[in-house]
Design an enzyme around this catalytic site. Structure first.
Site, PDB file in Angstrom:
ATOM      1  CG  ASP A  56      -3.453   3.995  -4.260  1.00  0.00           C
ATOM      2  OD1 ASP A  56      -2.714   3.860  -3.268  1.00  0.00           O
ATOM      3  OD2 ASP A  56      -4.594   3.496  -4.326  1.00  0.00           O
TER       4      ASP A  56
ATOM      5  CG  ASP B 133      -1.996   1.060   1.156  1.00  0.00           C
ATOM      6  OD1 ASP B 133      -1.864   1.998   0.344  1.00  0.00           O
ATOM      7  OD2 ASP B 133      -2.981   0.962   1.902  1.00  0.00           O
TER       8      ASP B 133
END
Length: 445
Positions: free
Chosen positions: A311, A113
């Protein structure tokens, strides 16, 4: 001749990909880790009951909506990020790596992440957690972090449980209770001593965290910052296609082994959320045309947090309304008279074969252009009856998501404040067959 023969055997073996069993226990090499999709055969988090194509797409869309709310909240005026709920952080990231925590080491899968910092680990005895947890009582290097510790001061929503720094976060009908702690964390062959993380002790509601989270943001408590002396705040990944379930990609830590011939674009810093990886998206080309997008839709705005981030946890790229509408309308125009339908949050789908008229698509940044193959912006049903443009609109933030990054090497060079992108086919075949067995198998083709 033998070397040539083996090369030909390897190339031919690619045709057997769906019939070969993946080797999920291949060791990491140096500072390079295997990266698996959360639904791959190597993941214990894959759906127990296979979903239909439409069901899986709708599920990914639902998770993405939650992810987008989380990312948008990060730039809404907070100077640092709270530990999010299980659904916010755990359910959405779709790529995992194997980590080892403690002494002796305990193996745990963690989500990759890039938009969060603090690691989140389900701990033994946790009420409502998955069955795979980390047991701190079996580690001689574990220690809790006190309320006065610097790490405790760097995280919101903290309190004191006795002398231990604790967290209690509410999200929807979900509550996560955790204690801040530290222990040795090993990725690949290197260990980070005294790595700080949140040790989950309880979770209630519908946001059940099935795995840990490896925070690769730029904040002080992230893995990137905590391992600076080992890896010089530099890492890259290549994400395999999620539709190729027998494949894995790689997470490469440090400067060694990174691509030399790679183009870079500057990383930008948002003072409201310094951990997110902002880049300057200056245009999008569909076919030969640079789409007429309002400049405000792409502009980086440090006051509001607007702009474009890259992301690893969002699946489908999101563009703010003005940008998405312009790109979508140009794509539709290039598709001619093909009838447009919708599927969930995708508003540009086709139920007829469209291969020949599909235009190219390129994301344009200062210093580099990211050209997308069709598999990076179109999602096809397994039967081939439906194809959708795998992008949608966003209220306030552009997000370059992991489907658009698949089969690219994405290099985060924090000391030089730059992001590198190059095409790399990283969906490499993992199989356990020896050469003799492979020869026999190929002889029957």
């Amino acid at each position: 001749m033998e070397a040539l023969h083996l090369t030909l055997l390897f190339l031919c073996s690619l045709t057997l990909v769906h019939s070969l069993n993946p080797n999920c226990d291949l060791p990491s090499q140096g500072s390079t880790l295997r990266v698996y999709h959360v639904s791959s055969p190597c993941s214990p988090f894959r759906p127990k009951t296979p979903l239909s194509w439409e069901e899986s797409v709708l599920q990914m869309q639902a998770d993405d909506k939650t992810r987008l709310v989380f990312l948008t909240s990060l730039v809404a005026g907070r100077s640092f990020v709270p530990i999010g709920s299980g659904r916010q952080i755990i359910q959405s990231p779709t790529y995992i790596v194997r980590a080892k925590i403690g002494t002796p080491a305990q193996s745990l899968l963690m989500a990759v992440d890039t938009s969060t910092d603090m690691a989140l680990v389900p701990c033994a005895g946790c009420v409502g957690c998955s069955s795979v947890t980390y047991d701190s009582t079996k580690s001689t290097s574990f220690s809790s972090l006190a309320c006065g510790a610097d790490q405790c001061k760097q995280v919101q929503s903290t309190g004191c449980s006795g002398a231990t720094c604790s967290l209690n976060i509410t999200y929807g009908n979900s509550v996560i209770v955790a204690n801040l702690a530290q222990d040795n964390l090993t990725l690949a062959t290197d260990s980070v001593v005294g790595y700080p993380f949140s040790c989950i002790t309880k979770t209630t509601g519908s946001s059940l965290p099935p795995q840990g989270v490896l925070g690769l943001g730029r904040g002080p408590l992230s893995f990137v910052s905590q391992s600076k002396s080992l890896y010089q705040s530099t890492f890259s990944y290549c994400l395999p296609s999620f539709k190729s379930s027998n494949f894995s990609g790689t997470l490469r830590l440090g400067t060694n082994g990174q691509p030399i011939n790679i183009k870079y674009t500057p990383l930008l810093v948002n003072p409201r959320r310094t951990s997110l990886y902002y880049v300057n998206l200056i245009g999008i080309r569909v076919g030969s045309k640079v789409v007429n997008i309002p400049p405000s839709a792409l502009a980086f705005n440090p006051n509001t947090g607007g702009g474009t981030i890259i992301d690893s946890g969002t699946v489908f790229t999101r563009l703010v309304d003005g940008a998405y509408t312009a790109v979508r309308d140009e794509f539709r125009r290039r598709m001619g008279k093909a009838v447009v339908s919708s599927l969930g949050g995708f508003d540009t789908c086709y139920t007829v074969p469209i291969g020949k008229q599909v235009p190219t698509m390129t994301f344009m940044f200062p210093g580099l252009n990211m050209s997308l193959p069709q598999d990076n912006f179109l999602i096809h049903s397994s039967s081939g009856s439906t194809t959708c443009l795998a992008m949608s609109s966003s209220p306030a933030l552009n997000v370059i998501a992991n489907m658009q990054q698949q089969n690219h090497r994405v290099l985060f060079d924090i000391p030089n404040s730059r992001l590198g992108i190059s095409r790399e086919i990283c969906s490499l075949l993992l199989f356990t067959m020896d050469v003799t067995s492979l020869k026999r198998r190929l002889a029957g083709i």
